[in-house]
Design an enzyme around this catalytic site. Structure first.
Site, PDB file in Angstrom:
ATOM      1  N   GLY A  28       0.821  -1.215   0.000  1.00 45.47           N
ATOM      2  CA  GLY A  28       0.000   0.000   0.000  1.00 45.47           C
ATOM      3  C   GLY A  28       0.850   1.258   0.000  1.00 45.47           C
ATOM      4  O   GLY A  28       2.038   1.221  -0.317  1.00 45.47           O
ATOM      5  N   GLY A  33       5.987   4.498  -8.513  1.00 46.14           N
ATOM      6  CA  GLY A  33       6.677   3.216  -8.734  1.00 46.14           C
ATOM      7  C   GLY A  33       5.664   2.085  -8.844  1.00 46.14           C
ATOM      8  O   GLY A  33       5.704   1.265  -9.765  1.00 46.14           O
ATOM      9  N   HIS A  34       4.724   2.066  -7.893  1.00 49.59           N
ATOM     10  CA  HIS A  34       3.668   1.046  -7.938  1.00 49.59           C
ATOM     11  C   HIS A  34       2.814   1.208  -9.201  1.00 49.59           C
ATOM     12  O   HIS A  34       2.445   0.223  -9.848  1.00 49.59           O
ATOM     13  CB  HIS A  34       2.747   1.173  -6.713  1.00 49.59           C
ATOM     14  N   ASP A 151      13.680  -3.362  -5.006  1.00 46.84           N
ATOM     15  CA  ASP A 151      13.923  -4.364  -3.965  1.00 46.84           C
ATOM     16  C   ASP A 151      14.595  -5.567  -4.648  1.00 46.84           C
ATOM     17  O   ASP A 151      13.997  -6.638  -4.820  1.00 46.84           O
ATOM     18  CB  ASP A 151      12.599  -4.739  -3.302  1.00 46.84           C
ATOM     19  N   VAL A 177      11.782   3.210 -10.465  1.00 48.12           N
ATOM     20  CA  VAL A 177      11.283   4.545 -10.832  1.00 48.12           C
ATOM     21  C   VAL A 177      11.858   5.542  -9.819  1.00 48.12           C
ATOM     22  O   VAL A 177      11.810   5.289  -8.604  1.00 48.12           O
ATOM     23  CB  VAL A 177       9.740   4.584 -10.804  1.00 48.12           C
ATOM     24  N   LEU A 185      11.763   6.128  -5.664  1.00 47.44           N
ATOM     25  CA  LEU A 185      10.458   6.240  -5.004  1.00 47.44           C
ATOM     26  C   LEU A 185      10.311   5.089  -4.017  1.00 47.44           C
ATOM     27  O   LEU A 185      10.674   3.948  -4.308  1.00 47.44           O
ATOM     28  CB  LEU A 185       9.335   6.181  -6.031  1.00 47.44           C
TER      29      LEU A 185
HETATM   30  N1  ATP Z   1      10.603   3.136  -7.047  1.00 45.84           N
HETATM   31  C1  ATP Z   1      10.147   1.947  -7.425  1.00 45.84           C
HETATM   32  N2  ATP Z   1      10.298   1.536  -8.694  1.00 45.84           N
HETATM   33  C2  ATP Z   1       9.855   0.313  -9.104  1.00 45.84           C
HETATM   34  N3  ATP Z   1       9.222  -0.557  -8.282  1.00 45.84           N
HETATM   35  C3  ATP Z   1       9.037  -0.189  -7.006  1.00 45.84           C
HETATM   36  C4  ATP Z   1       9.486   1.070  -6.508  1.00 45.84           C
HETATM   37  N4  ATP Z   1       9.160   1.146  -5.193  1.00 45.84           N
HETATM   38  C5  ATP Z   1       8.546  -0.007  -4.880  1.00 45.84           C
HETATM   39  N5  ATP Z   1       8.474  -0.812  -5.956  1.00 45.84           N
HETATM   40  C6  ATP Z   1       7.941  -2.167  -6.013  1.00 45.84           C
HETATM   41  O1  ATP Z   1       6.582  -2.168  -5.623  1.00 45.84           O
HETATM   42  C7  ATP Z   1       6.277  -3.410  -4.987  1.00 45.84           C
HETATM   43  C8  ATP Z   1       5.641  -3.136  -3.663  1.00 45.84           C
HETATM   44  O2  ATP Z   1       6.595  -2.501  -2.833  1.00 45.84           O
HETATM   45  P1  ATP Z   1       6.239  -1.801  -1.480  1.00 45.84           P
HETATM   46  O3  ATP Z   1       4.778  -1.708  -1.327  1.00 45.84           O
HETATM   47  O4  ATP Z   1       7.050  -2.357  -0.373  1.00 45.84           O
HETATM   48  O5  ATP Z   1       6.704  -0.314  -1.779  1.00 45.84           O
HETATM   49  P2  ATP Z   1       8.001   0.413  -1.389  1.00 45.84           P
HETATM   50  O6  ATP Z   1       7.932   1.777  -1.926  1.00 45.84           O
HETATM   51  O7  ATP Z   1       9.152  -0.477  -1.741  1.00 45.84           O
HETATM   52  O8  ATP Z   1       7.865   0.529   0.142  1.00 45.84           O
HETATM   53  P3  ATP Z   1       8.974   0.547   1.220  1.00 45.84           P
HETATM   54  O9  ATP Z   1       9.116   1.959   1.552  1.00 45.84           O
HETATM   55  O10 ATP Z   1       8.320  -0.306   2.210  1.00 45.84           O
HETATM   56  O11 ATP Z   1      10.228  -0.072   0.694  1.00 45.84           O
HETATM   57  C9  ATP Z   1       7.602  -4.171  -4.849  1.00 45.84           C
HETATM   58  O12 ATP Z   1       7.714  -5.098  -5.908  1.00 45.84           O
HETATM   59  C10 ATP Z   1       8.612  -3.061  -4.993  1.00 45.84           C
HETATM   60  O13 ATP Z   1       9.875  -3.514  -5.453  1.00 45.84           O
HETATM   61  C1  PAF Z   2       6.287  -8.347  -1.981  1.00 48.10           C
HETATM   62  C2  PAF Z   2       5.601  -7.755  -0.761  1.00 48.10           C
HETATM   63  C3  PAF Z   2       4.249  -7.173  -1.155  1.00 48.10           C
HETATM   64  C4  PAF Z   2       5.343  -8.885   0.247  1.00 48.10           C
HETATM   65  O1  PAF Z   2       4.755  -8.388   1.409  1.00 48.10           O
HETATM   66  C5  PAF Z   2       6.481  -6.683  -0.079  1.00 48.10           C
HETATM   67  O2  PAF Z   2       7.672  -7.225   0.377  1.00 48.10           O
HETATM   68  C6  PAF Z   2       6.695  -5.469  -0.931  1.00 48.10           C
HETATM   69  O3  PAF Z   2       5.788  -4.635  -0.961  1.00 48.10           O
HETATM   70  O4  PAF Z   2       7.750  -5.333  -1.571  1.00 48.10           O
HETATM   71  N1  BAL Z   3       9.618  -2.973   0.037  1.00 44.10           N
HETATM   72  C1  BAL Z   3      10.045  -4.184   0.713  1.00 44.10           C
HETATM   73  C2  BAL Z   3       9.185  -4.558   1.847  1.00 44.10           C
HETATM   74  C3  BAL Z   3       9.748  -4.235   3.176  1.00 44.10           C
HETATM   75  O1  BAL Z   3      10.601  -3.333   3.304  1.00 44.10           O
HETATM   76  O2  BAL Z   3       9.334  -4.865   4.141  1.00 44.10           O
END
Ligand code: ATP
Ligand code: PAF
Ligand code: BAL
Length: 330
Positions: A28, A33-34, A151, A177, A185
């Site tokens: 969420g 990026g999402h 990640d 992104v 992001l």
């Molecule tokens: N900047 C980004 N560019 C591409 N994919 C992204 C980016 N940020 C997150 N994602 C991808 O979105 C998916 C969901 O990630 P998540 O919801 O944990 O968001 P996040 O921004 O990585 O959050 P966190 O701050 O917890 O690391 C994962 O596959 C993650 O690798």
């Molecule tokens: C893949 C995932 C949704 C599993 O909780 C989490 O690690 C994330 O948001 O990257």
């Molecule tokens: N974006 C990876 C999930 C975590 O930090 O737990």
């Protein structure tokens, strides 16, 4: 397009499947990026297929003292982002729905790759992550699941799990992104004050410094291959008093070994500098690794590598990485 919100596994199973199903898993607090992952999923599923976005903050992957309680939960806004990016379904189950018997006793083990870098800093994180990814894959039964390169270790472990345990789903990685100034992001960016954000920029700047050094050294390396007797040439030029040309030829001759060390050093310089900022950057790790197992690469390494960094700024822990190819041109 209207996005349907589903909260239970029964609702999800009752839905009649149509065409190719692509899934984007998230915790969420959706950002661009999402949205990029969701748009890519839409492209893969096509107009006749369906895109499912999961929103679930998985307690199993948070360690003690981490930010599980304060992790942003913004479902209303998430629905809008998901809808705009082309999602058909948002599956946002409760913790009880995902873990009806409490914490699962049987879990996925991430193995040695899960103990390096992120796994060393966050013990148990990858077991918890893979366990929920396995559950969400079973619940959503996609043809394709998409994850971000941001990640990188998570993406590599998911690929490994799917291959090692025959999950029969296609895994697609999506490039990171970034904001215009380079910051990757991340949902956790919203924890940062303006001053902290300035310091946090050092993560991506360090990676780009490493990349710049890498590109320069690879160019020298390619020239070294074109000029086999470079050392002899340097000596000959030197003897003729051609000092600049000799220095250049010498650099070419010396460029082959030690590229990874030079890349690490260039990135490290930026991070050391940021350790003196106010607020300071506190480095967790900087590593140049083989993405197949996340072990450090040696000086004679060739092929795909990942330069990865993790650091704390104030109370926020951030990660970033960049892919590099060693010895690409031949
Ligand atoms: N900047 C980004 N560019 C591409 N994919 C992204 C980016 N940020 C997150 N994602 C991808 O979105 C998916 C969901 O990630 P998540 O919801 O944990 O968001 P996040 O921004 O990585 O959050 P966190 O701050 O917890 O690391 C994962 O596959 C993650 O690798
Ligand atoms: C893949 C995932 C949704 C599993 O909780 C989490 O690690 C994330 O948001 O990257
Ligand atoms: N974006 C990876 C999930 C975590 O930090 O737990």
């Amino acid at each position: 397009m209207t996005t349907t919100l589903l909260r239970t596994a029964d609702e999800l199973h009752a839905r009649v499947r149509r065409g190719r199903r692509a899934v984007v898993m998230t915790m969420g607090a959706l950002h661009e990026g999402h949205a990029t992952l969701i748009r890519t999923a839409r492209g893969i599923a096509g107009p006749d297929g369906e895109v499912v976005v999961t929103v679930f903050v998985n307690p199993l992957q948070f360690g003690q003292g981490e930010d599980l309680d304060r992790y942003p939960r913004t479902l209303e806004a998430d629905l809008k982002v998901a809808e705009q990016a082309g999602a058909d379904v948002v599956f946002a189950p409760s913790v009880e729905e995902v873990y009806p018997g409490g914490e699962p006793q049987v879990r996925i083990s991430a193995g040695p790759m899960g103990e390096r870098l992120e796994g060393a800093s966050r013990p148990g994180h990858f077991d918890g992550m893979l366990t929920v990814v396995a559950k969400l894959l079973h619940l959503t039964r996609p043809d394709t699941a998409l994850y971000g390169q941001k990640d990188a270790q998570q993406l590599a472990l998911i690929r490994r799990m799917v291959r090692d345990l025959n999950f029969g789903v296609e895994i697609v990685g999506v490039p990171t992104v970034r904001e215009e100034d380079g910051l990757a992001l991340s949902s956790r960016n919203r924890y940062l004050s303006p001053q902290e954000r300035r310091t946090a920029l050092a993560l991506s700047q360090a990676l780009f410094a490493g990349l710049d050094r890498h590109v320069a050294l690879e160019a020298l390396r390619a020239r070294a291959r074109e000029v086999p007797a470079t050392r002899a040439r340097a000596e000959a030029l030197s003897a003729l008093g051609e000092s600049r040309a000799a220095a250049d030829a010498h650099a070419v001759a010396e460029a082959t070994p030690g590229n990874p060390a030079a890349v690490r050093a260039a990135a490290r310089l930026v991070l050391d500098d940021a350790a003196r900022f106010d607020p300071p950057l506190r480095l967790d790790y900087l590593a140049l690794v083989d993405p197949s197992d996340f072990s450090e690469i040696g000086d004679d390494f060739t092929g795909e590598a990942v330069l990865a960094v993790a650091a704390r700024v104030g109370a926020t822990r951030l990660i970033d990485n960049i892919p590099l190819t060693f010895g690409a041109a031949s």
